[in-house]
Design a protein around this motif. Sequence first.
Motif, PDB file in Angstrom:
ATOM      1  N   LEU A   1      25.125  30.377  26.675  1.00 59.12           N
ATOM      2  CA  LEU A   1      23.853  30.283  25.613  1.00 59.12           C
ATOM      3  C   LEU A   1      24.054  28.816  24.858  1.00 59.12           C
ATOM      4  CD1 LEU A   1      21.803  30.766  23.533  1.00 59.12           C
ATOM      5  CD2 LEU A   1      23.632  32.286  22.302  1.00 59.12           C
ATOM      6  N   ALA A   2      25.292  28.606  24.518  1.00 65.54           N
ATOM      7  CA  ALA A   2      24.908  27.223  23.727  1.00 65.54           C
ATOM      8  C   ALA A   2      24.917  25.974  24.564  1.00 65.54           C
ATOM      9  CB  ALA A   2      26.656  26.989  23.006  1.00 65.54           C
ATOM     10  N   LEU A   3      25.216  26.050  25.750  1.00 63.13           N
ATOM     11  CA  LEU A   3      24.741  24.977  26.659  1.00 63.13           C
ATOM     12  C   LEU A   3      23.631  25.168  27.659  1.00 63.13           C
ATOM     13  CD1 LEU A   3      28.347  23.219  27.229  1.00 63.13           C
ATOM     14  CD2 LEU A   3      26.276  22.452  25.767  1.00 63.13           C
ATOM     15  N   ARG A   4      23.855  26.113  28.577  1.00 63.03           N
ATOM     16  CA  ARG A   4      22.746  26.083  29.495  1.00 63.03           C
ATOM     17  C   ARG A   4      21.266  26.823  29.106  1.00 63.03           C
ATOM     18  NH1 ARG A   4      27.084  28.859  32.402  1.00 63.03           N
ATOM     19  NH2 ARG A   4      28.307  27.200  33.331  1.00 63.03           N
ATOM     20  N   ILE A   5      21.626  27.751  28.137  1.00 62.72           N
ATOM     21  CA  ILE A   5      19.977  28.217  27.603  1.00 62.72           C
ATOM     22  C   ILE A   5      19.683  27.196  26.673  1.00 62.72           C
ATOM     23  CG2 ILE A   5      19.032  30.154  26.481  1.00 62.72           C
ATOM     24  CD1 ILE A   5      19.526  31.246  29.137  1.00 62.72           C
ATOM     25  N   GLY A   6      20.866  26.832  25.839  1.00 61.47           N
ATOM     26  CA  GLY A   6      20.491  25.815  24.650  1.00 61.47           C
ATOM     27  C   GLY A   6      20.110  24.523  25.241  1.00 61.47           C
ATOM     28  N   SER A   7      20.358  24.249  26.404  1.00 65.32           N
ATOM     29  CA  SER A   7      19.398  22.867  26.811  1.00 65.32           C
ATOM     30  C   SER A   7      18.229  23.047  26.999  1.00 65.32           C
ATOM     31  CB  SER A   7      20.258  22.434  28.031  1.00 65.32           C
ATOM     32  OG  SER A   7      20.479  23.097  29.054  1.00 65.32           O
ATOM     33  N   TYR A   8      18.007  24.106  27.744  1.00 63.66           N
ATOM     34  CA  TYR A   8      16.502  24.370  27.726  1.00 63.66           C
ATOM     35  C   TYR A   8      15.765  24.742  26.598  1.00 63.66           C
ATOM     36  CZ  TYR A   8      12.779  27.546  29.441  1.00 63.66           C
ATOM     37  OH  TYR A   8      11.479  28.111  29.554  1.00 63.66           O
ATOM     38  N   LEU A   9      16.318  25.345  25.740  1.00 67.29           N
ATOM     39  CA  LEU A   9      15.646  25.493  24.210  1.00 67.29           C
ATOM     40  C   LEU A   9      15.414  24.279  23.684  1.00 67.29           C
ATOM     41  CD1 LEU A   9      17.321  28.729  23.088  1.00 67.29           C
ATOM     42  CD2 LEU A   9      14.980  28.335  23.976  1.00 67.29           C
ATOM     43  N   GLY A  10      16.528  23.263  23.805  1.00 63.92           N
ATOM     44  CA  GLY A  10      16.480  22.070  23.052  1.00 63.92           C
ATOM     45  C   GLY A  10      15.393  21.193  23.657  1.00 63.92           C
ATOM     46  N   ARG A  11      15.232  21.386  24.861  1.00 64.65           N
ATOM     47  CA  ARG A  11      13.994  20.565  25.454  1.00 64.65           C
ATOM     48  C   ARG A  11      12.754  20.882  24.972  1.00 64.65           C
ATOM     49  NH1 ARG A  11      11.456  20.710  31.141  1.00 64.65           N
ATOM     50  NH2 ARG A  11      10.169  18.747  31.277  1.00 64.65           N
ATOM     51  N   GLU A  12      12.453  22.237  24.947  1.00 68.81           N
ATOM     52  CA  GLU A  12      11.175  22.963  24.345  1.00 68.81           C
ATOM     53  C   GLU A  12      10.998  22.632  22.879  1.00 68.81           C
ATOM     54  OE1 GLU A  12       9.868  26.831  25.791  1.00 68.81           O
ATOM     55  OE2 GLU A  12      10.047  25.112  27.497  1.00 68.81           O
ATOM     56  N   GLU A  13      12.202  22.602  22.114  1.00 73.35           N
ATOM     57  CA  GLU A  13      12.101  22.342  20.596  1.00 73.35           C
ATOM     58  C   GLU A  13      12.239  20.957  20.136  1.00 73.35           C
ATOM     59  OE1 GLU A  13      14.613  25.732  19.435  1.00 73.35           O
ATOM     60  OE2 GLU A  13      13.462  27.087  20.438  1.00 73.35           O
ATOM     61  N   GLY A  14      12.774  20.125  20.787  1.00 70.81           N
ATOM     62  CA  GLY A  14      13.046  18.800  20.538  1.00 70.81           C
ATOM     63  C   GLY A  14      14.351  18.353  19.960  1.00 70.81           C
ATOM     64  N   TRP A  15      15.409  19.117  20.470  1.00 70.78           N
ATOM     65  CA  TRP A  15      16.602  18.692  20.281  1.00 70.78           C
ATOM     66  C   TRP A  15      17.655  18.719  21.358  1.00 70.78           C
ATOM     67  CZ3 TRP A  15      20.260  23.051  20.674  1.00 70.78           C
ATOM     68  CH2 TRP A  15      19.755  24.254  20.846  1.00 70.78           C
ATOM     69  N   LEU A  16      18.964  18.616  21.045  1.00 73.20           N
ATOM     70  CA  LEU A  16      19.764  18.187  22.251  1.00 73.20           C
ATOM     71  C   LEU A  16      21.140  19.217  22.151  1.00 73.20           C
ATOM     72  CD1 LEU A  16      19.951  14.274  21.954  1.00 73.20           C
ATOM     73  CD2 LEU A  16      19.047  15.729  23.866  1.00 73.20           C
TER      74      LEU A  16
END
Length: 597
Positions: free
Chosen positions: A221-236
């Motif tokens: 979650l914190a990296l694989r899904i997180g990185s995907y969400l980060g791109r959608e939502e504008g964070w890293l």
Amino acid sequence: MASTQAAAASEQAPTKNPTLLAWVAKMAAMTQPDRIVWCDGSEAEKQRLTEQAVKDGTLIPLNPQKRPGCYLHRSNPNDVARVEHLTFICTPNKTDAGPTNNWMEPEAAYTKLSQLFEGCMKGRTMYVVPYAMGPLGGASTKIGVELTDSDYVVLNMRIMTRMGKAALDMLGDSDDFNRGLHSTGDVNPDRRYICHFPQDNTIWSFGSGYGGNVLLGKKCLALRIGSYLGREEGWLAEHMLILGVTSPKGETTYIAAAFPSACGKTNFAMMIPPKEYAGWKIETVGDDIAWMRPGPDGRLYAINPEAGYFGVVPGTNYKTNPNAMETISKDTLFTNVALTPDGDVWWEGKDGEVPEELIDWQGKPWKKGSTEKAAHPNSRFTAPMSNNPVLSAKANDPQGVPISAIIFGGRRSNTVPLVLQAFNWTHGVFLGATMGSETTAAATGKVGVVRRDPMAMLPFCGYHMGDYLQHWLDMQKSIPQLPKIFQVNWFRQDKNGKFIWPGYGENMRVLEWIVNRVQGRVPTQETLLGWVPRQDQGLNLKGLDMSEEAVQEATSIKEDEWKSELKSQEVFFEQLGTKAPEALMLQRKLLIARLDG
Ligand code: SAT
Ligand code: MN
């Protein structure tokens, strides 16, 4: 059966969240557990689960005089590290996962794994583990729920995340939560899959009991899904430690640093400065993962989404990391270390004499002088961050900390110098993108081979690596006050294969230079690769037991090594095809022109 399970799930549930209840019921109908237990995160629950884990042999209690509240777990010998070849990103299009990830079509993956999950919890308990990644109530914090049939997973998640009722309360009736399903199955590597469905905010993990494969809040979650969400939502979402370094004048600078697994992130994040640095203080915000987003003042703010440390044990001692030794002195779960006759744990690189006799990580008798390792090279501790004597008060701050510098570091026996500063953000992203590192025991496979590991995210990026690097470049526009970017390498070796730089606490000297650069206090020298410390006003080497030549060697830039490095980088960029960001290709051309010039 299915409807009975569904009823059971909702009857005991301490929530009315309809989406959560329906999903738990559906997963229970598929996996058919005998019982469903909703975890509340309480002390009583911890005790109950621990007692049960001791009874079923999952945990071995350690000597309470020597290690109060500590337990040893031995995993299946075929299940001791992350399995990158069995880890999949299941996006509708293969190109969205990119060339550096294994891909499965989502429906195909759900079908394949459903067959494995079907009835797999018969005779077992399904634990429902609600958890928060990030301080409770924070705007950056994300909620996940992991369904698992492993009490070991529950006890680890309890340490690694803010788990239980508080997370459920934060979720409320929202449907915005990660859906994680895990079963240890029969721990057969032929039936082991770690599948991510970013578009469904879902993770299915089957057939493993090892950390990074099953503590779904962490890498999944914190990296694989997180990185995907980060791109959608504008964070890293990054594989980075976060530390605060405070000077004797009381000025604190926050730094995030990416290193691949088992390359010393935990040691760096808890470092004790050498005696020449009296009055300096390092405090840990995080040791493995950073979620970073632009703040209202134009700076980049980072939180540590975790609440504990899942650190590498071998090599940890009072010289390399005294704060980690304190951290793991109580309330810690040890996985795959050796057991001493008096009920303590032992590992290669621990302080003191090597014991005459031990029980090794596989539960077999071991004698001093044996060629076998007593502890597995990827043996781990799971310890609450609150045990850390140098935990930053900001580790629980939902706002996070403003980052002034980002460091990229690999494990390289040659080529990469001790430290350099990027010319600008784009060049810094290029340095991160072209990181290489020698492989470690944190993943199954050969160790010591250089592989390209952009931003230490190769095994953790949940989408196309080319898009990920472009996202990093794009972030420049939303961060008016950009952190400065640095590259470091503590692992350079001399011709006899010995590390040149002493590392550990002495890395403070490099850190001080970085802080001085960030605060605009020291001049620097330009090289082909970036800015490096000047001979005269550069690194503070006072009291360092190292010859002038050795320092030269650690910081040297050898053009012939760089020419072969560029070749290896080229292979990586070619892999990204048309998604290799133009700005990075231009950086590459500039570097080649400088080297050829
Ligand atoms: O096994 S974990 O993925 O949790 C640790 C690591 O490899 O960084
Ligand atoms: Mn890690």
